[in-house]
Scaffold this active site. Sequence first.
Site, PDB file in Angstrom:
ATOM      1  NE  ARG A 148      -3.788  -2.450   2.097  1.00 38.75           N
ATOM      2  CZ  ARG A 148      -3.506  -3.740   2.292  1.00 38.75           C
ATOM      3  NH1 ARG A 148      -2.285  -4.099   2.662  1.00 38.75           N
ATOM      4  NH2 ARG A 148      -4.429  -4.675   2.111  1.00 38.75           N
ATOM      5  CD  GLU A 185       1.725 -14.060  16.330  1.00 37.66           C
ATOM      6  OE1 GLU A 185       1.172 -14.528  17.344  1.00 37.66           O
ATOM      7  OE2 GLU A 185       1.111 -13.512  15.393  1.00 37.66           O
TER       8      GLU A 185
END
Length: 262
Positions: A148, A185
């Site tokens: 983006r 993560e």
Amino acid sequence: MKAASNLSPSISFSPSHCRTTAVFPLRRWIASPSTAVGDFSSCRTHLTRFQTHRSVISPLRCNVPGGCLAARETVPDQEMASTDEQDPRIAKIAKAIRVIPDFPKPGILFQDITTLLLDTKAFRDTIDLFVERYRGKDISVVAGIEARGFIFGPPIALAIGAKFVPMRKPKKLPGQVISEEYSLEYGTDKIEMHVGAVEAGERALVIDDLIATGGTLCAAIRLLERVGVEVVECACVIELQGLQGRERLGNKPLFVLVNAAA
């Protein structure tokens, strides 16, 4: 249209101003942290967790000089915070961002900028606010983070007379690249840039649509600084509060338009 100097009269783009913050909070100033905090296992994400029994969408708050006046004007499941002064452009931008619960899985709120892109006035105002801030600041590189950052970066770069450099995921760029690894993560990922896209001594703006834990922005900063580029500032449309992304940037200034509660 306000001049850039009116938007942020006290902002210095000198790297020595390590405590400068570009966020203008409601009713009070918030000082930018001066040190990075800890190591974050999760990096870039557009998602913020919430308790599955909650039915209220996290509010969006305006964060530019002058702030915005909410007057309880809301879109469904979305509140605007209020202040005594008004910048109608920011109010429009915040209202145009859709918040979708339980996407892509239950317990997740997704900050959806595609609705902002559908609103031509709000989209133009978003670009204009960044252009007003960075025009005349001797920035020669706008580095946009996949994906983006590719939406907001090019029009800003064209308007301020800078080149646009895409910062891409692995194996997306042809030719010779340099890369920087960052933590996720579960595992790691990389961000890459073409060799020769930037030169030592250039001044860069790093842009993305959202900052969460700040992992990808940090990787982009390290990648640019490795080749001698001065990163003037990072800029995002949205900042997810409570995820310590700003703290992870350490002394690097961050400018955002809208705060979303995590």
